[in-house]
Design an enzyme around this catalytic site. Sequence first.
Site, PDB file in Angstrom:
ATOM      1  N   VAL A   1       0.788  -1.184  -0.023  1.00 57.94           N
ATOM      2  CA  VAL A   1      -0.110  -0.035   0.092  1.00 57.94           C
ATOM      3  C   VAL A   1       0.765   1.307  -0.075  1.00 57.94           C
ATOM      4  O   VAL A   1       1.591   1.230   0.862  1.00 57.94           O
ATOM      5  CB  VAL A   1      -0.954  -0.023   1.272  1.00 57.94           C
ATOM      6  N   LYS A   2       0.806   2.105  -0.964  1.00 56.38           N
ATOM      7  CA  LYS A   2       1.533   3.317  -1.236  1.00 56.38           C
ATOM      8  C   LYS A   2       0.695   4.402  -0.400  1.00 56.38           C
ATOM      9  O   LYS A   2      -0.485   4.680  -1.144  1.00 56.38           O
ATOM     10  CB  LYS A   2       1.688   3.579  -2.648  1.00 56.38           C
ATOM     11  N   ILE A   3       1.498   5.248   0.317  1.00 51.67           N
ATOM     12  CA  ILE A   3       0.701   5.976   1.236  1.00 51.67           C
ATOM     13  C   ILE A   3       1.372   7.389   1.181  1.00 51.67           C
ATOM     14  O   ILE A   3       2.863   7.337   1.271  1.00 51.67           O
ATOM     15  CB  ILE A   3       0.660   5.753   2.594  1.00 51.67           C
TER      16      ILE A   3
END
Length: 214
Positions: A82-84
């Site tokens: 998950v890119k945050i």
Amino acid sequence: MKIFLDTADVTEIREANDMGLIDGVTTNPSLIAKTGRPFREVVAEICSIVNGPISAETTATDARGMQAEGEELARIHPNVTVKIPMTPEGLKATRALSKKGIKTNVTLVFQPLQGLLAAKCGATFVSPFIGRLDDVSAEGMSMVRDLLRMLQNYRYPTEVIVASVRHPIHVAQAALAGAHVVTIPGKVLKQLTQHPLTDIGLAKFLEDAKKIPR
Ligand code: G3P
């Protein structure tokens, strides 16, 4: 150094993957928008091609929303990372997701302390954007070197993904700095394989091979 492909173009990903060089893929909303296809469909297809971390970015701006989106993205495939975005809310979401064992990639990092904070929150990866810093006359790679040193000083397991790569010199500098990962567009991957003297040398060998008696 691991090589990730920085694209959402599945044709490009298949080609590069066939070369046996790709350890993962990073995407962002801009790259997925270029495909004109639904977000989840693209992410799932990429996961079916490459066996490695596949970054898919959240678009919520509050921690709860990012966490909910992240949990949903992680259900697409175990390799989804998950890119945050690197914001205070993003750090909260990173902490929450990492506690649940979900891999994260904190993105849009432009100074080493942002990366240090992401590592402290349990980020699996942190993505300094070097090309965009170079664009504004700052030296992107010096941020990467400082960040690597900070993470090594405290033995954080977080891996640094050198991102926003524009040309082969960025890749060479990332390798010299000891970055864990470099994520590159397909065009740069092709450039890494090429040298005019290789082409000239090969043409001469093939020409001379024709003169060898059978
Ligand atoms: O991985 C981040 C990257 O996609 C950003 O690249 O070229 O848009 O600065 P660029």
